[in-house]
Design a protein around this motif. Structure first.
Motif, PDB file in Angstrom:
ATOM      1  N   ASN A   1     -11.645   2.772   1.000  1.00  0.00           N
ATOM      2  CA  ASN A   1     -12.744   1.831   0.857  1.00  0.00           C
ATOM      3  C   ASN A   1     -13.132   1.384   2.255  1.00  0.00           C
ATOM      4  O   ASN A   1     -12.261   1.072   3.078  1.00  0.00           O
ATOM      5  CB  ASN A   1     -12.325   0.612   0.028  1.00  0.00           C
ATOM      6  CG  ASN A   1     -12.091   0.961  -1.424  1.00  0.00           C
ATOM      7  OD1 ASN A   1     -12.929   1.589  -2.056  1.00  0.00           O
ATOM      8  ND2 ASN A   1     -10.941   0.553  -1.963  1.00  0.00           N
TER       9      ASN A   1
ATOM     10  N   ASN B   1     -14.813   3.022  -5.085  1.00  0.00           N
ATOM     11  CA  ASN B   1     -13.720   2.322  -5.742  1.00  0.00           C
ATOM     12  C   ASN B   1     -12.460   3.165  -5.720  1.00  0.00           C
ATOM     13  O   ASN B   1     -12.477   4.336  -5.310  1.00  0.00           O
ATOM     14  CB  ASN B   1     -14.102   1.942  -7.180  1.00  0.00           C
ATOM     15  CG  ASN B   1     -14.588   3.148  -7.974  1.00  0.00           C
ATOM     16  OD1 ASN B   1     -13.887   4.153  -8.087  1.00  0.00           O
ATOM     17  ND2 ASN B   1     -15.801   3.051  -8.528  1.00  0.00           N
ATOM     18  N   ASP B   2     -11.355   2.576  -6.167  1.00  0.00           N
ATOM     19  CA  ASP B   2     -10.062   3.263  -6.116  1.00  0.00           C
ATOM     20  C   ASP B   2     -10.025   4.493  -7.009  1.00  0.00           C
ATOM     21  O   ASP B   2      -9.392   5.501  -6.664  1.00  0.00           O
ATOM     22  CB  ASP B   2      -8.946   2.299  -6.526  1.00  0.00           C
ATOM     23  CG  ASP B   2      -8.744   1.191  -5.503  1.00  0.00           C
ATOM     24  OD1 ASP B   2      -8.859   1.470  -4.304  1.00  0.00           O
ATOM     25  OD2 ASP B   2      -8.485   0.050  -5.921  1.00  0.00           O
ATOM     26  N   GLU B   3     -10.679   4.427  -8.154  1.00  0.00           N
ATOM     27  CA  GLU B   3     -10.684   5.576  -9.052  1.00  0.00           C
ATOM     28  C   GLU B   3     -11.386   6.772  -8.400  1.00  0.00           C
ATOM     29  O   GLU B   3     -10.942   7.915  -8.522  1.00  0.00           O
ATOM     30  CB  GLU B   3     -11.377   5.206 -10.364  1.00  0.00           C
ATOM     31  CG  GLU B   3     -10.588   4.252 -11.245  1.00  0.00           C
ATOM     32  CD  GLU B   3     -10.575   2.817 -10.735  1.00  0.00           C
ATOM     33  OE1 GLU B   3     -11.406   2.491  -9.865  1.00  0.00           O
ATOM     34  OE2 GLU B   3      -9.737   2.030 -11.197  1.00  0.00           O
TER      35      GLU B   3
ATOM     36  N   GLN C   1       0.837  -1.203   0.000  1.00  0.00           N
ATOM     37  CA  GLN C   1       0.000   0.000   0.000  1.00  0.00           C
ATOM     38  C   GLN C   1       0.878   1.261   0.000  1.00  0.00           C
ATOM     39  O   GLN C   1       1.822   1.370   0.784  1.00  0.00           O
ATOM     40  CB  GLN C   1      -0.901   0.032   1.239  1.00  0.00           C
ATOM     41  CG  GLN C   1      -1.785  -1.187   1.421  1.00  0.00           C
ATOM     42  CD  GLN C   1      -3.018  -1.167   0.542  1.00  0.00           C
ATOM     43  OE1 GLN C   1      -3.429  -2.190   0.021  1.00  0.00           O
ATOM     44  NE2 GLN C   1      -3.630  -0.017   0.394  1.00  0.00           N
TER      45      GLN C   1
ATOM     46  N   LEU D   1      -1.870   1.180  -8.458  1.00  0.00           N
ATOM     47  CA  LEU D   1      -2.485   2.440  -8.877  1.00  0.00           C
ATOM     48  C   LEU D   1      -1.517   3.616  -8.799  1.00  0.00           C
ATOM     49  O   LEU D   1      -1.926   4.771  -8.905  1.00  0.00           O
ATOM     50  CB  LEU D   1      -3.717   2.716  -8.011  1.00  0.00           C
ATOM     51  CG  LEU D   1      -4.868   1.721  -8.256  1.00  0.00           C
ATOM     52  CD1 LEU D   1      -5.849   1.741  -7.105  1.00  0.00           C
ATOM     53  CD2 LEU D   1      -5.575   2.015  -9.552  1.00  0.00           C
TER      54      LEU D   1
ATOM     55  N   ILE E   1     -11.590   7.309  -5.195  1.00  0.00           N
ATOM     56  CA  ILE E   1     -10.714   7.773  -4.121  1.00  0.00           C
ATOM     57  C   ILE E   1      -9.643   8.710  -4.671  1.00  0.00           C
ATOM     58  O   ILE E   1      -9.364   9.773  -4.110  1.00  0.00           O
ATOM     59  CB  ILE E   1     -10.078   6.570  -3.399  1.00  0.00           C
ATOM     60  CG1 ILE E   1     -11.147   5.795  -2.628  1.00  0.00           C
ATOM     61  CG2 ILE E   1      -8.969   7.025  -2.448  1.00  0.00           C
ATOM     62  CD1 ILE E   1     -10.652   4.488  -2.043  1.00  0.00           C
TER      63      ILE E   1
ATOM     64  N   ILE F   1      -4.736   9.547   0.628  1.00  0.00           N
ATOM     65  CA  ILE F   1      -5.298   8.246   0.250  1.00  0.00           C
ATOM     66  C   ILE F   1      -4.207   7.190   0.411  1.00  0.00           C
ATOM     67  O   ILE F   1      -3.011   7.500   0.423  1.00  0.00           O
ATOM     68  CB  ILE F   1      -5.847   8.233  -1.190  1.00  0.00           C
ATOM     69  CG1 ILE F   1      -4.728   8.525  -2.211  1.00  0.00           C
ATOM     70  CG2 ILE F   1      -6.987   9.227  -1.343  1.00  0.00           C
ATOM     71  CD1 ILE F   1      -5.175   8.331  -3.658  1.00  0.00           C
TER      72      ILE F   1
ATOM     73  N   PRO G   1      -3.638   3.941  -1.556  1.00  0.00           N
ATOM     74  CA  PRO G   1      -3.990   2.984  -2.614  1.00  0.00           C
ATOM     75  C   PRO G   1      -3.012   1.821  -2.714  1.00  0.00           C
ATOM     76  O   PRO G   1      -1.880   1.887  -2.225  1.00  0.00           O
ATOM     77  CB  PRO G   1      -3.932   3.843  -3.880  1.00  0.00           C
ATOM     78  CG  PRO G   1      -2.839   4.828  -3.576  1.00  0.00           C
ATOM     79  CD  PRO G   1      -2.984   5.136  -2.109  1.00  0.00           C
ATOM     80  N   TYR G   2      -3.459   0.762  -3.379  1.00  0.00           N
ATOM     81  CA  TYR G   2      -2.613  -0.377  -3.700  1.00  0.00           C
ATOM     82  C   TYR G   2      -1.554   0.084  -4.692  1.00  0.00           C
ATOM     83  O   TYR G   2      -1.787   0.979  -5.511  1.00  0.00           O
ATOM     84  CB  TYR G   2      -3.489  -1.471  -4.301  1.00  0.00           C
ATOM     85  CG  TYR G   2      -2.832  -2.831  -4.416  1.00  0.00           C
ATOM     86  CD1 TYR G   2      -2.260  -3.451  -3.306  1.00  0.00           C
ATOM     87  CD2 TYR G   2      -2.817  -3.516  -5.626  1.00  0.00           C
ATOM     88  CE1 TYR G   2      -1.678  -4.707  -3.406  1.00  0.00           C
ATOM     89  CE2 TYR G   2      -2.247  -4.778  -5.738  1.00  0.00           C
ATOM     90  CZ  TYR G   2      -1.677  -5.365  -4.624  1.00  0.00           C
ATOM     91  OH  TYR G   2      -1.114  -6.609  -4.743  1.00  0.00           O
TER      92      TYR G   2
END
Length: 367
Positions: A141, A172-174, A115, A194, A176, A188, A190-191
């Motif tokens: 999320n 969803n991630d987009e 992450q 991304l 965020i 944020i 994110p994984y």
């Protein structure tokens, strides 16, 4: 090797790749007539190496005497209903289900790390220090790794209570990333896949989640409760295969890449980037240890947030079982008495599970 180059089209292609993998798995024959385990996993994790070295790579069959059958699904339902024997990834859904009374057992690890932390460019510099996160907004999320680990890290490592940071939920991630770009969220988590999407949106990377919580748990492996009580030995065998797969991953890069290349239908560079490039993957790890010490704080967070009914919460140790992994590792060490790699895995087990109740009475510090 170059850093990971992960584009949206790669993420979108994973579903199709998983179908290819599923078809390949279905066509493989259990020629040895070994006992079988039906196991599910998420589409987006079809490159997790220890899982596929164990299954498609044949280690579970050759080294542990169990035949795994993999099926790609998007939820825990088949395990909850007993239609599948176990699930190979996802943690928070299992914690929530078990905490609310579902008959499941978490017994091994799949991955940790992975992450990143990004911030809106207007506030990024000051937020490199987590102490400055008070009063800020984190986009996540709901109930996922990013939320649970970030909350636990801020509270436990920086003394920042839940009430001092706002967590906003997105679908969803987009969404965020877009929220952070437009200032609706300051931060944020994110994984790693991304990274380029976040950078293209003008966000600034200010760290990795391991900076806040140096050693945290992500996906674990979950068994149907009735199945693991009835056929516990099959899960010990599967876990033995995971342990052998972990050594193979660490000692034979070329062989590992060959297996994962076949699973994902990607080239060698893509496979290397996703499983061996520590910087590119935000220091992802695929260690199979159950890691109770890193999972228990997330159980506490999920109770505090109301995902688990606090008044009727099932105690975590009722459905988090470290003995399956311990028994598997003991067997592997006995089979390889001169191999320091496996003895070091026992040391890792002690250091990552010693907060389990009565651990010192149940397990020696060394083997």
């Amino acid at each position: 090797m170059k850093k990971a180059k992960v584009l949206s089209k790669i993420i979108l292609s994973l579903g199709a790749l998983s179908l290819l993998t599923l078809l390949a798995s279905c066509s493989k024959k259990n020629s040895g007539k070994l006992p079988e385990l039906n196991l599910t996993l998420l589409l987006s994790s079809n490159y997790s190496p220890i899982l596929h070295l164990n299954a498609e790579g044949g280690i579970a069959e050759k080294k542990a005497g169990v035949y795994p059958i993999l099926e790609y699904t998007t939820g825990l339902e088949s395990v909850l209903t007993g239609k599948s024997d176990g699930r190979l990834n996802s943690l928070q859904a299992s914690i929530i289900a078990g905490g609310n009374g579902s008959d499941i057992v978490i017994f091994a690890g799949t991955m940790g790390g992975g992450q990143l932390i990004f911030a809106n460019k207007n506030v990024a510099e000051s937020l490199r220090d987590p102490k400055n996160w008070r009063g800020k907004t984190v986009g996540v999320n709901a109930g996922g790794t990013a939320e649970c680990v970030t909350r636990a890290a801020l509270r436990d490592n920086y003394g920042i209570p839940f009430s001092d940071v706002t967590f906003k939920y997105y679908d969803n991630d987009e969404a965020i990333i877009a929220a952070c770009k437009h200032g609706d969220a300051d931060i944020i988590v994110p994984y790693y896949a991304l990274r380029e999407v976040a950078e293209a949106s003008g966000l600034v990377q200010i760290g990795e989640l391991i900076d806040l919580y140096p050693d945290y748990a992500c996906c674990r492996q979950t068994a149907n409760g009735e199945k693991i009580r009835k056929d516990r030995d099959l899960f010990v065998r599967w876990t033995k295969g995971l342990i052998y797969s972990w050594k193979y991953f660490n000692s034979d890069e070329k062989g590992t890449i060959k297996v994962i290349k076949k699973v994902t239908n990607q080239d060698e560079q893509w496979v290397y980037d996703h499983i061996y490039d520590a910087e590119g993957t935000a220091h992802i790890t695929f260690h199979p240890d159950p890691f109770y010490n890193g999972c228990a704080p997330q159980y506490d967070v999920l109770i505090e947030l109301g995902y688990i009914d606090a008044a009727n919460a099932r105690p975590f140790t009722e459905y988090f079982d470290i003995s399956v992994y311990a028994d598997a590792l003991k067997e592997v060490i006995a089979e390889n008495p001169g191999d320091q790699f496996y003895k070091d895995m026992w040391t890792y087990f002690v250091n990552h599970n010693n907060k389990y109740p009565n651990f010192d009475k149940l397990y020696p510090s060394s083997l």
